[in-house]
Design a protein around this motif. Structure first.
Motif, PDB file in Angstrom:
ATOM      1  N   ALA A  32       0.816  -1.184   0.252  1.00  0.00           N
ATOM      2  CA  ALA A  32       0.115   0.015   0.040  1.00  0.00           C
ATOM      3  C   ALA A  32       0.735   1.318   0.050  1.00  0.00           C
ATOM      4  CB  ALA A  32      -0.957  -0.118   1.222  1.00  0.00           C
ATOM      5  N   ASP A  33       0.476   2.440  -0.416  1.00  0.00           N
ATOM      6  CA  ASP A  33       1.026   3.587  -0.754  1.00  0.00           C
ATOM      7  C   ASP A  33       1.413   4.064   0.954  1.00  0.00           C
ATOM      8  OD1 ASP A  33       1.105   3.397  -3.299  1.00  0.00           O
ATOM      9  OD2 ASP A  33      -0.541   4.673  -3.474  1.00  0.00           O
ATOM     10  N   SER A  34       0.479   3.747   1.774  1.00  0.00           N
ATOM     11  CA  SER A  34       0.529   4.203   2.964  1.00  0.00           C
ATOM     12  C   SER A  34      -0.038   2.833   3.952  1.00  0.00           C
ATOM     13  CB  SER A  34      -0.407   5.544   3.372  1.00  0.00           C
ATOM     14  OG  SER A  34      -1.799   5.414   3.021  1.00  0.00           O
ATOM     15  N   ILE A  35       0.517   3.123   5.360  1.00  0.00           N
ATOM     16  CA  ILE A  35       0.089   2.155   6.367  1.00  0.00           C
ATOM     17  C   ILE A  35      -0.754   2.472   7.497  1.00  0.00           C
ATOM     18  CG2 ILE A  35       1.726   0.340   5.285  1.00  0.00           C
ATOM     19  CD1 ILE A  35       3.619   1.207   7.573  1.00  0.00           C
ATOM     20  N   ASP A  36      -1.392   1.931   7.982  1.00  0.00           N
ATOM     21  CA  ASP A  36      -2.010   1.883   9.215  1.00  0.00           C
ATOM     22  C   ASP A  36      -1.555   0.875  10.350  1.00  0.00           C
ATOM     23  OD1 ASP A  36      -3.669   3.038  11.238  1.00  0.00           O
ATOM     24  OD2 ASP A  36      -5.507   2.046  10.525  1.00  0.00           O
ATOM     25  N   ILE A  37      -0.737   1.437  11.296  1.00  0.00           N
ATOM     26  CA  ILE A  37      -0.191   0.394  12.094  1.00  0.00           C
ATOM     27  C   ILE A  37      -1.124   0.612  13.354  1.00  0.00           C
ATOM     28  CG2 ILE A  37       2.003  -0.100  13.575  1.00  0.00           C
ATOM     29  CD1 ILE A  37       2.087  -0.763  10.483  1.00  0.00           C
ATOM     30  N   GLU A  38      -1.383  -0.628  13.848  1.00  0.00           N
ATOM     31  CA  GLU A  38      -2.505  -0.798  15.040  1.00  0.00           C
ATOM     32  C   GLU A  38      -1.243  -1.128  16.395  1.00  0.00           C
ATOM     33  OE1 GLU A  38      -5.443  -3.499  14.802  1.00  0.00           O
ATOM     34  OE2 GLU A  38      -6.142  -2.752  12.730  1.00  0.00           O
ATOM     35  N   ALA A  39      -0.815   0.246  16.773  1.00  0.00           N
ATOM     36  CA  ALA A  39       0.140   0.061  17.840  1.00  0.00           C
ATOM     37  C   ALA A  39       0.101   1.506  18.560  1.00  0.00           C
ATOM     38  CB  ALA A  39       1.605  -0.381  17.507  1.00  0.00           C
ATOM     39  N   ARG A 276      18.787  -3.665   5.118  1.00  0.00           N
ATOM     40  CA  ARG A 276      18.397  -4.124   6.405  1.00  0.00           C
ATOM     41  C   ARG A 276      17.647  -3.087   6.856  1.00  0.00           C
ATOM     42  NH1 ARG A 276      19.210  -7.563  10.558  1.00  0.00           N
ATOM     43  NH2 ARG A 276      21.082  -8.368   9.295  1.00  0.00           N
ATOM     44  N   TYR A 277      16.373  -3.456   7.644  1.00  0.00           N
ATOM     45  CA  TYR A 277      15.544  -2.441   8.347  1.00  0.00           C
ATOM     46  C   TYR A 277      15.451  -2.874   9.828  1.00  0.00           C
ATOM     47  CZ  TYR A 277      13.661  -0.391   4.117  1.00  0.00           C
ATOM     48  OH  TYR A 277      13.543   0.463   2.816  1.00  0.00           O
ATOM     49  N   ILE A 278      15.226  -1.538  10.681  1.00  0.00           N
ATOM     50  CA  ILE A 278      14.905  -2.043  11.987  1.00  0.00           C
ATOM     51  C   ILE A 278      13.332  -1.251  12.480  1.00  0.00           C
ATOM     52  CG2 ILE A 278      15.329  -1.305  14.418  1.00  0.00           C
ATOM     53  CD1 ILE A 278      18.383  -0.900  13.301  1.00  0.00           C
ATOM     54  N   SER A 279      12.681  -2.228  13.067  1.00  0.00           N
ATOM     55  CA  SER A 279      11.332  -1.657  13.055  1.00  0.00           C
ATOM     56  C   SER A 279      10.795  -1.908  14.650  1.00  0.00           C
ATOM     57  CB  SER A 279      10.307  -2.602  12.370  1.00  0.00           C
ATOM     58  OG  SER A 279      10.301  -3.860  13.012  1.00  0.00           O
ATOM     59  N   VAL A 280      10.104  -0.808  15.018  1.00  0.00           N
ATOM     60  CA  VAL A 280       9.718  -1.402  16.739  1.00  0.00           C
ATOM     61  C   VAL A 280       8.110  -0.867  16.622  1.00  0.00           C
ATOM     62  CG1 VAL A 280       9.950  -0.232  18.852  1.00  0.00           C
ATOM     63  CG2 VAL A 280      11.805  -0.186  17.348  1.00  0.00           C
ATOM     64  N   VAL A 281       7.420  -1.839  17.186  1.00  0.00           N
ATOM     65  CA  VAL A 281       5.939  -1.762  17.638  1.00  0.00           C
ATOM     66  C   VAL A 281       5.547  -1.568  19.054  1.00  0.00           C
ATOM     67  CG1 VAL A 281       5.091  -2.361  15.417  1.00  0.00           C
ATOM     68  CG2 VAL A 281       5.268  -3.889  17.192  1.00  0.00           C
ATOM     69  N   MET A 282       5.145  -0.849  19.611  1.00  0.00           N
ATOM     70  CA  MET A 282       5.005  -0.824  21.135  1.00  0.00           C
ATOM     71  C   MET A 282       3.340  -0.601  21.539  1.00  0.00           C
ATOM     72  SD  MET A 282       8.060   1.652  22.487  1.00  0.00           S
ATOM     73  CE  MET A 282       8.118   1.166  24.026  1.00  0.00           C
ATOM     74  N   LYS A 283       3.262  -1.424  22.682  1.00  0.00           N
ATOM     75  CA  LYS A 283       1.686  -1.698  23.140  1.00  0.00           C
ATOM     76  C   LYS A 283       0.707  -2.097  22.036  1.00  0.00           C
ATOM     77  CE  LYS A 283      -0.194   0.477  27.239  1.00  0.00           C
ATOM     78  NZ  LYS A 283      -0.113   1.551  28.065  1.00  0.00           N
ATOM     79  N   THR A 284       0.904  -3.149  21.232  1.00  0.00           N
ATOM     80  CA  THR A 284      -0.169  -3.975  20.461  1.00  0.00           C
ATOM     81  C   THR A 284      -1.035  -4.628  21.482  1.00  0.00           C
ATOM     82  OG1 THR A 284       1.483  -5.800  20.165  1.00  0.00           O
ATOM     83  CG2 THR A 284       1.497  -3.871  18.618  1.00  0.00           C
ATOM     84  N   ASP A 285      -1.949  -5.148  20.813  1.00  0.00           N
ATOM     85  CA  ASP A 285      -2.966  -5.742  21.655  1.00  0.00           C
ATOM     86  C   ASP A 285      -2.598  -7.526  21.927  1.00  0.00           C
ATOM     87  OD1 ASP A 285      -4.432  -3.804  21.649  1.00  0.00           O
ATOM     88  OD2 ASP A 285      -5.608  -4.060  19.791  1.00  0.00           O
ATOM     89  N   SER A 286      -1.866  -7.985  21.278  1.00  0.00           N
ATOM     90  CA  SER A 286      -1.788  -9.549  21.310  1.00  0.00           C
ATOM     91  C   SER A 286      -0.382  -9.891  21.020  1.00  0.00           C
ATOM     92  CB  SER A 286      -2.738 -10.209  20.673  1.00  0.00           C
ATOM     93  OG  SER A 286      -2.512 -10.177  19.310  1.00  0.00           O
ATOM     94  N   ASP A 287       0.131 -11.216  21.414  1.00  0.00           N
ATOM     95  CA  ASP A 287       1.427 -11.787  21.243  1.00  0.00           C
ATOM     96  C   ASP A 287       1.417 -11.596  19.282  1.00  0.00           C
ATOM     97  OD1 ASP A 287       3.744 -12.800  21.575  1.00  0.00           O
ATOM     98  OD2 ASP A 287       3.051 -14.557  22.868  1.00  0.00           O
TER      99      ASP A 287
END
Length: 445
Positions: A32-39, A276-287
């Protein structure tokens, strides 16, 4: 089998049973051209340049849970590099580390107190299984006590430029849960805090300064105390088909985290075709959600961005390729960028980048000229990279958004000899007299 190990394995078994009831499908999201991250907070960073590709609330300080252990990993790796300890160094388990290990409330493997463990054994258990007791044992080995280790953590965070960070222990547990063992000098009710941006910057330093850390974090299993323990990172190529839907090509790290206050978080990193990319997501809803949202970020980076050379080495701005030189055998000198700039860009984004020269004022005279002598390759200023488009997140470093390239002289200019300088001074003197006389004569008429 130890009680807390039984509990851990039963939880893992329950998760496997649950996953078998789910439809298995490749872990890929539609480009997608943009993203919606649920975090609550998220970021994606180019691991080579530190360019931020995507960010949502990146500066929000949140409890990082076991992602805290990335700093512990860094300091252990640094102690090994500096020769303070080695992978074969052995240590015993303190009453404190053992009490955390023996407490079934905390996830852990279970340690034997009257046994010596090597640094390698403890590090593997910490990095692969996120064990808390082994983490404390390493902190005590490196600094003498966890309280002293926390001081090292915060000092290193300041040096790295982790502006949104605060460490109160080595594990990521809440200090309140440690009771009387809360590290000396810290808030007994305190929590570690990291923003997604600071977590990504910490990961950036870990994987670039100590790439061997990825050899450990990429292990799907490791042996400890006679048991085979499985990596909590489900995006790795586990043998179990139950994790197949979470596998993501190129993922080789880095650290999961969970507490009630932190929710489910994950610092991931992947490499595909040398990128190489580095990603971080914080406070998501589940494992599962933390891995699903990470996949969205990585897909966005790999499918929407392409690394391009924006400016080659030796690049010269039109109309500013030379600078005037005073008191030199040459009247000017060519200048150009010392290095090229290659970064991930989206579509035709490259055309939105430009350079602005900022000369070193200490090398200029009052007329804005460079003073001879000048050596070939001498830095005479910087070329600041400017982005003139939308949605530029800058860089992960403290000087975010101020990427610069050294501006250097392309040839040397010797200082003119005393005779020529004297003639020049005489000529300038009589020239000034002539100009004064001419101005005076003009004033008569």
């Amino acid at each position: 089998m130890k009680p807390n190990m039984k509990k851990r394995l039963s939880i893992l078994l329950a998760a496997l049973v649950l996953l078998t009831t789910m439809t298995i499908h490749p872990f890929k999201v539609k480009a997608a051209d943009s993203i919606d991250i649920e975090a609550e907070s998220a970021i994606l960073v180019d691991a080579e340049t530190g360019k931020i590709i995507y960010a949502n609330n990146p500066d929000m300080e949140l409890p990082p849970a076991s992602m805290t252990k990335m700093m512990t990993e860094y300091l252990v790796q640094e102690a090994i590099k500096e020769g303070q300890i080695s992978w074969d160094t052995t240590t015993h388990i303190s009453d404190y580390a053992y009490s955390i290990s023996a407490n079934s409330t905390f996830s852990g493997i279970g340690l034997t107190q009257d046994k010596e463990y090597t640094v390698e054994e403890l590090y593997n258990a910490m990095a692969v299984f996120s064990d808390n007791g082994t983490t404390i044992a390493l902190a005590e080995l490196v600094a003498g006590s966890e309280g002293e280790f926390v001081k090292m953590m915060n000092a290193k965070a300041e040096k790295m430029g982790l502006s949104d960070s605060k460490f109160v222990n080595s594990t990521g547990l809440a200090n309140a849960s440690l009771g009387e063992n809360a590290p000396e000098g810290t808030d007994p009710n305190g929590n570690n805090l990291l923003s997604a941006k600071s977590a990504a910057l910490l990961a950036y330093h870990l994987v670039n300064d100590f790439p061997q850390a990825l050899e450990i974090s990429s292990q799907t299993t490791t042996e400890f105390e006679g048991y085979t323990i499985e990596n909590l990172n489900w995006m790795l190529p586990h043998d179990s088909v139950n994790f197949e839907q979470f596998y993501y090509e190129g993922v080789d790290g880095l650290k999961t985290g969970f507490t009630d206050s932190a929710g489910y978080c994950f610092t991931g990193t992947a490499e595909q075709n040398g990128k190489r990319y580095i990603s971080v997501v914080m406070k998501t809803d589940s494992d599962a959600a933390r891995f699903e949202e990470t996949a969205k970020l990585l897909d966005y980076g790999y499918e929407q961005f392409e690394t391009q050379e924006i400016f080659p080495a030796g690049y010269q701005l039109e109309g500013e390729s030379t600078l005037p030189v005073s008191k030199g055998k040459e009247d000017n000198v060519k200048v150009a960028t010392k290095e090229g700039l290659s970064i991930p860009v989206k579509g035709e984004q490259a055309k939105n980048y430009s350079l602005e020269y900022q000369l070193d004022e200490d090398k200029l005279n009052e007329d804005g000229e460079l003073a001879a002598p000048i050596e070939e390759g001498e830095k005479i200023g910087i070329a600041k990279v400017v982005f003139n488009g939308e949605n530029d997140y800058g860089y992960i470093f403290p000087t975010s958004g101020k990427q610069t390239i050294d501006l250097v002289a392309q040839s040397g200019v010797e200082k003119d000899n005393w005779f020529m300088l004297t003639l020049g001074a005489i000529g300038s003197f009589f020239g000034n007299i002539f100009s004064t006389v001419a101005d005076t004569v003009k004033g008569w008429f």
